[in-house]
Design an enzyme around this catalytic site. Structure first.
Site, PDB file in Angstrom:
ATOM      1  N   ARG A 116       0.889  -1.163   0.000  1.00  0.00           N
ATOM      2  CA  ARG A 116       0.000   0.000   0.000  1.00  0.00           C
ATOM      3  C   ARG A 116       0.927   1.213   0.000  1.00  0.00           C
ATOM      4  O   ARG A 116       1.660   1.432   0.964  1.00  0.00           O
ATOM      5  CB  ARG A 116      -0.880  -0.037   1.248  1.00  0.00           C
ATOM      6  CG  ARG A 116      -1.921   1.066   1.314  1.00  0.00           C
ATOM      7  CD  ARG A 116      -2.825   0.827   2.511  1.00  0.00           C
ATOM      8  NE  ARG A 116      -3.709   1.945   2.757  1.00  0.00           N
ATOM      9  CZ  ARG A 116      -5.021   1.926   2.559  1.00  0.00           C
ATOM     10  NH1 ARG A 116      -5.600   0.846   2.082  1.00  0.00           N
ATOM     11  NH2 ARG A 116      -5.763   2.967   2.830  1.00  0.00           N
ATOM     12  N   ASP A 175     -16.083   9.293  -2.882  1.00  0.00           N
ATOM     13  CA  ASP A 175     -14.856   9.168  -2.089  1.00  0.00           C
ATOM     14  C   ASP A 175     -14.435  10.587  -1.699  1.00  0.00           C
ATOM     15  O   ASP A 175     -14.932  11.570  -2.273  1.00  0.00           O
ATOM     16  CB  ASP A 175     -13.783   8.465  -2.955  1.00  0.00           C
ATOM     17  CG  ASP A 175     -12.515   8.093  -2.196  1.00  0.00           C
ATOM     18  OD1 ASP A 175     -12.500   8.196  -0.948  1.00  0.00           O
ATOM     19  OD2 ASP A 175     -11.539   7.702  -2.855  1.00  0.00           O
ATOM     20  N   CYS A 193     -15.880   4.313   0.328  1.00  0.00           N
ATOM     21  CA  CYS A 193     -14.806   3.427   0.806  1.00  0.00           C
ATOM     22  C   CYS A 193     -14.294   3.806   2.185  1.00  0.00           C
ATOM     23  O   CYS A 193     -13.579   3.016   2.795  1.00  0.00           O
ATOM     24  CB  CYS A 193     -13.680   3.357  -0.223  1.00  0.00           C
ATOM     25  SG  CYS A 193     -12.958   4.948  -0.624  1.00  0.00           S
TER      26      CYS A 193
HETATM   27  N1  NVA Z   1      -8.995   7.737  -2.601  1.00  0.00           N
HETATM   28  C1  NVA Z   1      -8.706   7.403  -1.217  1.00  0.00           C
HETATM   29  C2  NVA Z   1      -9.113   6.002  -0.921  1.00  0.00           C
HETATM   30  C3  NVA Z   1      -8.971   5.655   0.523  1.00  0.00           C
HETATM   31  C4  NVA Z   1      -9.490   4.270   0.879  1.00  0.00           C
HETATM   32  C5  NVA Z   1      -7.225   7.631  -0.962  1.00  0.00           C
HETATM   33  O1  NVA Z   1      -6.404   7.205  -1.785  1.00  0.00           O
HETATM   34  O2  NVA Z   1      -6.892   8.231   0.045  1.00  0.00           O
END
Ligand code: NVA
Length: 204
Positions: A3, A121, A161
């Site tokens: 991540r 989002d 999300c």
């Molecule tokens: N677009 C958001 C998703 C987080 C789950 C981010 O990248 O921060």
């Protein structure tokens, strides 16, 4: 599982690896979240394929992965973003070439009208925190609110999300709406990520 920010770093790592590498989130994509989202749709709407999906807000990593999903699964996806915040052009071009049913618009109402799944989002993703104020101005009018939910199909569901910035991209009224499935969606992250790992380990 990585991540991180850079998609290129994940791809380079995967090229050098003898085992599958899972993209846990990059600036470009967030596939594991979309898989959890689709599982949530299956739980609540049974068949996820013959539905109309809409994305309201930032053309970010989530939007790019939704576009990939539309190309893979063949469902209709409408994406409403402010001008200048569209999803990645190469992702769009590849999906369109693969026959994806995409509508790209700057009109959130056009995207929400008749949709079965409404999704949004944050306006500033991780790493974009310094742009928060500027983005709040650009995204005014791209809030997932009751007016948009009312334009959608009866029986539509709302996804996010998380974490959400309530009052920005989503109102309290929608996050807590009877049609909101955002907490089921959050729970499903765990179950679906276990399924991804089990599958990649050969279902052992
Ligand atoms: N677009 C958001 C998703 C987080 C789950 C981010 O990248 O921060």
């Amino acid at each position: 599982m990585i991540r991180t920010y850079s998609q290129a770093a994940v791809e380079e790592f995967a090229e050098q690896c003898y085992v599958p590498v899972i993209n846990g989130l990059t600036d470009m994509y967030h596939p594991c979240q979309v898989m959890a989202d689709l599982f949530t749709v299956i739980e609540h709407k049974q068949d996820y394929r013959n539905l109309k999906y809409c994305w309201i807000g930032d053309g970010n990593n989530m939007a790019n992965s939704w576009i990939n999903a539309a190309a893979i699964f063949g469902f209709e996806l409408r994406v409403a973003t402010p001008a200048g915040y569209e999803p990645n052009a190469e992702v769009i071009a590849r999906a369109e070439k693969a026959g994806a049913k995409l509508l790209l618009t700057n009109d959130p109402k056009q995207a929400a009208a008749g949709a079965d799944v409404l999704n949004t989002d944050v306006w500033a993703s991780m790493g974009q925190e310094a742009e928060q104020k500027e983005r709040e101005k650009a995204f005014a009018g791209f809030q997932l609110n009751r007016e948009l939910v009312e334009l959608s199909n009866p029986g539509s569901i709302v996804l996010h999300c998380l974490p959400a910035h309530r009052g920005d991209e989503v109102t309290d009224g929608v996050a807590d709406h009877p049609r909101s499935r955002i907490f089921d969606e959050a729970e499903n992250r765990m179950h679906v990520q276990k399924a991804i790992m089990a599958t990649l380990m050969g279902n052992r």
